[in-house]
Scaffold this motif. Structure first.
Motif, mmCIF file in Angstrom:
data_model
loop_
_atom_site.group_PDB
_atom_site.id
_atom_site.type_symbol
_atom_site.label_atom_id
_atom_site.label_comp_id
_atom_site.label_asym_id
_atom_site.label_seq_id
_atom_site.Cartn_x
_atom_site.Cartn_y
_atom_site.Cartn_z
ATOM 1 N N ASP A 101 75.865 24.472 -57.562
ATOM 2 C CA ASP A 101 75.386 24.711 -58.921
ATOM 3 C C ASP A 101 75.978 23.744 -59.938
ATOM 4 O O ASP A 101 75.865 23.948 -61.146
ATOM 5 C CB ASP A 101 75.690 26.149 -59.343
ATOM 6 N N GLY A 102 76.638 22.690 -59.427
ATOM 7 C CA GLY A 102 77.214 21.703 -60.332
ATOM 8 C C GLY A 102 78.576 22.090 -60.879
ATOM 9 O O GLY A 102 79.193 21.314 -61.616
ATOM 10 N N ASN A 103 79.045 23.283 -60.548
ATOM 11 C CA ASN A 103 80.364 23.734 -60.994
ATOM 12 C C ASN A 103 81.315 23.752 -59.799
ATOM 13 O O ASN A 103 80.885 23.792 -58.649
ATOM 14 C CB ASN A 103 80.266 25.118 -61.624
ATOM 15 N N SER A 104 82.591 23.742 -60.069
ATOM 16 C CA SER A 104 83.589 23.801 -59.002
ATOM 17 C C SER A 104 84.819 24.530 -59.510
ATOM 18 O O SER A 104 85.098 24.560 -60.709
ATOM 19 C CB SER A 104 83.958 22.398 -58.506
ATOM 20 N N LEU A 105 85.559 25.117 -58.597
ATOM 21 C CA LEU A 105 86.737 25.891 -58.959
ATOM 22 C C LEU A 105 87.820 25.002 -59.562
ATOM 23 O O LEU A 105 88.152 23.950 -59.007
ATOM 24 C CB LEU A 105 87.298 26.611 -57.730
#
Length: 245
Positions: A101-105
């Motif tokens: 989703d284009g996000n990362s932790l």
């Protein structure tokens, strides 16, 4: 190198409990990790010793690892449990990447996960025998925190585990400032590691320093510090001592 945790013998009289694997006590352990924020990111240092009891059995143990894109993890304590934690984190990062989703932790999320993991295992009376340091940077925000084997955690501008919590933190409180350059940060970490080498029997003179910034993470090749052992206190450490010690 795979360090297996202690387990019950196959012919144990404990019935089903014989199949459970628990770290009953730490076997192969690493000593202090020291980390600090500097102007551009996070610096972290750890030596490469692995102690079997009081014997420095292994001298090539890496105790700092990259976690995802934004985080760096260092560990003191039981090496096999650290390897187990890395497996948990591999699954976490893989699951996060699967969302695509284009996000990362970021480091704060990873630190929160480690806090819950350590506390959960403690509540099962099967703790992971480690003290962890988690640092990183995401969207320009630096983050540095630590968590103990029972889930005690906090954030700070500099942290240390093991003997470093007693011997390195006073140095960091006195000399750290938020505008440290990379070179000054490395020198400060080397000063802390040198003090630990002198005073911690489990420390060895072979260390790595890791750096994480917005551009990425690097871990240095192992190297040794210049030391001086001719101090009079080292030549006769018990002179003037009172009591059984």
């Amino acid at each position: 190198m795979n360090f297996m945790a202690s387990k019950q013998p196959e012919n144990s009289l404990l019935g089903p409990e014989a199949d459970s694997q628990r770290t009953l006590y730490p076997n192969v352990t690493g000593t202090s990790v020291v980390a600090l924020k500097y102007k551009d990111g996070i610096l972290m240092a750890a030596d490469m010793g692995g102690s079997y009891g009081s014997t420095l059995r292994y001298k090539n143990v890496e105790r700092m690892k990259a976690i995802g894109k934004h985080s760096l993890l260092g560990a003191s304590g039981e090496i096999s449990d650290f390897q187990e934690i890395l497996r948990y984190l591999d699954d976490l990062i893989l699951y996060d990447n699967m969302w695509d989703d284009g996000n990362s932790l970021g480091p704060k999320e990873v630190h929160n996960y480690l806090t819950r993991l350590m506390y959960n295992r403690r509540n099962k009376f099967n703790p992971l025998w480690n003290s962890l340091v988690l640092g990183g940077i995401k969207n320009g925000e630096k983050y540095l925190g630590t968590v103990s084997m029972i889930g005690v955690n906090f954030e700070d501008d500099h942290v240390a585990t093991g003997f470093g919590n007693h011997l390195a933190r006073p140095i960091l409180r006195q000399e750290w400032h938020e505008n440290l350059s990379f070179e000054d940060g490395v020198r400060l970490l080397e000063k802390c590691m040198r003090v630990l080498l002198y005073r911690d029997r489990s420390a060895i003179n072979k260390l790595q320093i890791a750096k994480i910034t917005e551009e990425g993470m690097t871990i240095s090749q192992p190297y040794s510090l210049k030391t001086y052992w001719e101090f009079s206190a080292f030549e006769n450490p018990t002179q003037g001592a009172v009591g059984s010690w």
